[in-house]
Write an enzyme that holds these catalytic residues in place. Structure first.
Site, short mmCIF file in Angstrom:
data_model
loop_
_atom_site.label_atom_id
_atom_site.label_comp_id
_atom_site.label_asym_id
_atom_site.label_seq_id
_atom_site.Cartn_x
_atom_site.Cartn_y
_atom_site.Cartn_z
N CYS A 396 0.82 -1.21 0.00
CA CYS A 396 0.00 0.00 0.00
C CYS A 396 0.85 1.26 0.00
O CYS A 396 0.33 2.36 -0.17
CB CYS A 396 -0.94 -0.01 1.20
N ASP A 600 -11.01 -0.43 7.45
CA ASP A 600 -9.70 -1.08 7.61
C ASP A 600 -8.61 -0.04 7.37
O ASP A 600 -8.76 0.88 6.56
CB ASP A 600 -9.54 -2.29 6.69
#
Length: 720
Positions: A396, A600
């Site tokens: 990410c 999340d």
């Protein structure tokens, strides 16, 4: 950019001295077309020559550890942190505990030996083997942290290794009563003069030597000898010679005494595509005792011959020396040198040994930086600035910044067919009275291990479904593989699908299909669907007075960025992988019935994703930095200035919306999380019991702050 395809798999099993040196040489000149893999259960490997100094207290553990994580990155190798349990030379597969087998074209074994005594009653439960070294060093440190007033130590085996360690332990704990037990004669392989000197030194130090007998049982506080005597013992060490790793017996390789029989080229005499070096190898034409010096001397020949095996080149034989300099630590900062029967001893010999050992370890502690390709002399404006000084992160950390993404999404046309669309964790579709959630994610590889990367990518993608309180249903897979031969494509796909399947099956989702293509690097994506229950959790809905709970620590982006730069401690990286592959389905099931809002924590970091919740709910929040859990090593790396590629954009997106003290912990609030945990807002009265339930379920959960009403100031206040 044109990339050369990979066509052959070279698998190194074990991070012993020979393989560590092969990796160093490989880094300087990788073989085009070869994919290099290292398999070892540990992220670091100890250098045997400095172990007595560590036990005596002269060295710190870090000084004799070779960081296999950094070394693998340096060599461009994929590192599989697992224990090899078998080898099938016909199928050319390495069995690894807890994961699919690893295929090879050429393999090399450098797995060392063990000094455990499985046939000795009580040894496994109450004694420690000197080899492998890591476990012994850890148990010894624990013992010395709180030793008895007059410790009693028994060493089983009075060869050079046992005597060195007995002297070292007695130096570390001067009040200890140390006894060496040997069924033959003590120090049988030393020159006569060196042997006499060591026996006299043992006597002078008060270390007893029991010869002509052996242990027949080990208890928590004693060792029973064959003659019936019972030696009190608070710490029992097994150093009675060595034996091969048990799993070699089932490989079908030619063995001598359980060790892999090799020819002068270090190839197995029965299966020439398998090489072996170090203590696990038996050199058929020139047998030698087990000693680290031979592994070090074998490394250049092993490196050359492995490349020759992969490229069709000519091999070179290894000619071991007949005698070698033995430098034996004497507990204090003294050593004894033995060669050609001429012993020398004293502090000068210690300084010589210390200099040799530190020179060897500097090769691994000071890994040179690989220069980045030079930019063209003629280039567009802004290219250097856009490229930056550091490599682009994976996971990410490679995500587009939040401001750029929000601007792009703001131009989307209305979606009449969706109950909930872009902006939340997943889209929601109404289908015949059933509500289905739909989400997609893909990740640039953060590890070269395809199986582990697949598990991480699956957990990451399912996070959006779990965050909405839905039950995973199905997944479509999108893969980009690096260019490779058809054979390697098949091997890689098998590992990826096994990794994906292990997570998706446990989550209750089926693989419905997918698409593959080849590109510059491994990228794994999933589009996942889930079935929603009566209540869908979104980012909005948090109410003032509620408590914020996270289910995983923070700092993965910083650790992964540091790993790419060879700055992350190998142990910290190894500790991170289980967290990144930890599924959040059980955590979602615990939190969903109680949470008013949930998301999340991924690419925008905790602060960014919490801010999305605050904006969606029209509320504000405060975080207690002291309560936030962080991954091992992350805070120190952040303090040193390490940050992920997207971290500056995450910080910029919150200008004016966050008030936080400066420091490493605050910096980690902007850190992008790959396969991050859940962030939930729950009623204050239920927060304590929910955190306890999450921890019982195996999550590193914590209550980190609270929701409050807006007050005209920054929406997010960080208390430090």
């Amino acid at each position: 950019m044109q990339t050369l395809p990979q066509t052959r798999d070279l698998v190194l099993v074990g991070g012993g001295h020979a393989h560590a040196l092969v990796l160093l040489r490989w880094a300087m000149a990788p073989l085009a077309g070869a994919r290099l893999t290292l398999i070892d259960p540990n992220p670091t490997a100890p250098y045997t020559g400095m172990l007595p100094g560590l036990i005596a207290g002269h060295y710190r553990a870090a000084e004799l550890e070779m960081d296999l994580v950094a070394l693998a990155r340096h060599a461009g190798a994929r590192l599989i942190l697992g224990r090899a349990t078998g080898l099938d030379p016909e199928a050319r597969l390495i069995e690894v505990a807890g994961r699919p087998p690893v295929a090879y074209d050429t393999a090399s074994l450098d797995i060392g030996i063990t000094s455990d005594l499985p046939a000795l009653p009580g040894f496994a439960a109450h004694a420690t083997a000197a080899k492998p070294l890591g476990g012994y060093a850890e148990r010894w440190e624990a013992f010395t942290a709180a030793p008895p007033p007059e410790p009693r130590i028994t060493v089983l085996g009075a060869g050079v290794g046992g005597v060195e360690l007995a002297l070292a332990m007695q130096h570390r704990l001067p009040r200890a009563r140390v006894t060496l037990v040997e069924r033959g004669e003590a120090l049988p392989h030393l020159g006569a003069a060196a042997r006499r000197h060591l026996l006299a030194l043992l006597n002078a130090r008060g270390i007893a030597v029991e010869t002509g007998t052996e242990a027949v049982a080990v208890a928590p506080d004693a060792v029973t000898l064959a003659d019936g005597r019972r030696l009190p013992s608070d710490f029992t060490l097994g150093a009675a010679g060595s034996r091969p790793q048990d799993w070699l017996a089932g490989t079908g390789l030619a063995l001598t005494g359980g060790y892999v029989t090799v020819d002068p080229m270090l190839r197995s005499t029965s299966h020439p595509e398998v090489f072996a070096a170090g203590d696990c190898a038996h050199m058929a034409e020139s047998p030698r005792p087990k000693a680290g010096v031979f592994a070090v001397r074998q490394a250049p020949i092993l490196h050359h011959n492995l490349r020759a095996a992969l490229s069709g080149g000519a091999m070179r034989p290894f000619h071991p020396q007949r005698d070698y300099l033995k430098l034996i630590s004497l507990g204090e900062r003294e050593a004894l040198a033995d060669k050609w029967g001429l012993p020398l001893h004293g502090r000068a010999m210690w300084r010589l040994k210390d200099r040799i050992d530190r020179k060897f370890m500097r090769m691994f502690h000071d890994l040179p930086a690989m220069p980045a390709p030079a930019l063209p002399a003629e280039r567009s404006l802004g290219l250097a600035e856009a490229l930056g000084e550091k490599p682009m992160c994976g996971g990410c950390g490679a995500k587009v910044g939040p401001d750029a993404l929000r601007r792009a999404l703001s131009a989307l046309p209305p979606a009449a067919t969706l109950t909930l669309g872009a902006g939340d964790d997943a889209a929601v579709l109404e289908l015949g009275g059933m509500r289905q959630v739909l989400a997609t994610d893909h990740l640039r590889a953060v590890t070269e291990d395809p199986w582990l990367m697949a598990r991480i990518a699956a957990v990451h993608a399912l996070g959006d479904v779990w965050a909405m309180g839905a039950r995973p249903q199905a997944a479509l897979i999108s893969l980009i593989l690096p260019r490779m031969s058809e054979e390697l494509q098949g091997r890689t796909l098998a590992e990826i699908m096994a990794g994906l399947g292990s997570v998706l099956t446990d989550a209750g989702a089926a693989i419905a299909g997918g698409h593959t293509t080849q590109g510059a690097e491994l990228t794994i994506g999933l589009t996942v669907t889930g079935i929603a229950g009566e209540r869908i959790l979104t980012k909005g809905g948090a109410r003032p007075g509620e408590v914020l709970i996270v289910t995983k620590p923070l700092g993965s982006g910083t650790l992964l960025a540091a790993e790419m730069q060879k700055r992350a401690p190998g142990r910290a990286v190894a500790a991170l992988w289980p967290f990144l592959s930890q599924m959040q389905g059980t955590a979602a099931a615990i939190l969903s019935p109680h949470a008013s809002a949930m998301t999340d924590v991924t690419g925008f970091g905790l602060a960014g994703h919490l801010d999305e919740m605050l904006q969606a709910g029209g509320v504000a929040a405060e975080i207690d930095l002291a309560a936030v859990p962080f991954y091992e090593g992350a805070e120190a790396l952040a303090e040193a200035g390490v940050a992920s590629t997207i971290a500056p954009a995450n910080r910029a997106a919150l200008l004016g919306r966050i008030a936080a003290p400066p420091g490493a912990r605050t910096a980690l609030l902007y850190d992008p999380q790959t396969a991050g945990g859940l962030l939930a807002s729950v009623p204050a009265a239920e927060a304590g019991s929910l955190v306890a339930t999450l921890r019982e379920a195996g999550y590193t959960a914590a209550a980190i702050g609270r929701i409050r009403a807006p007050d005209g100031g920054p929406a997010l206040r960080v208390l430090g």
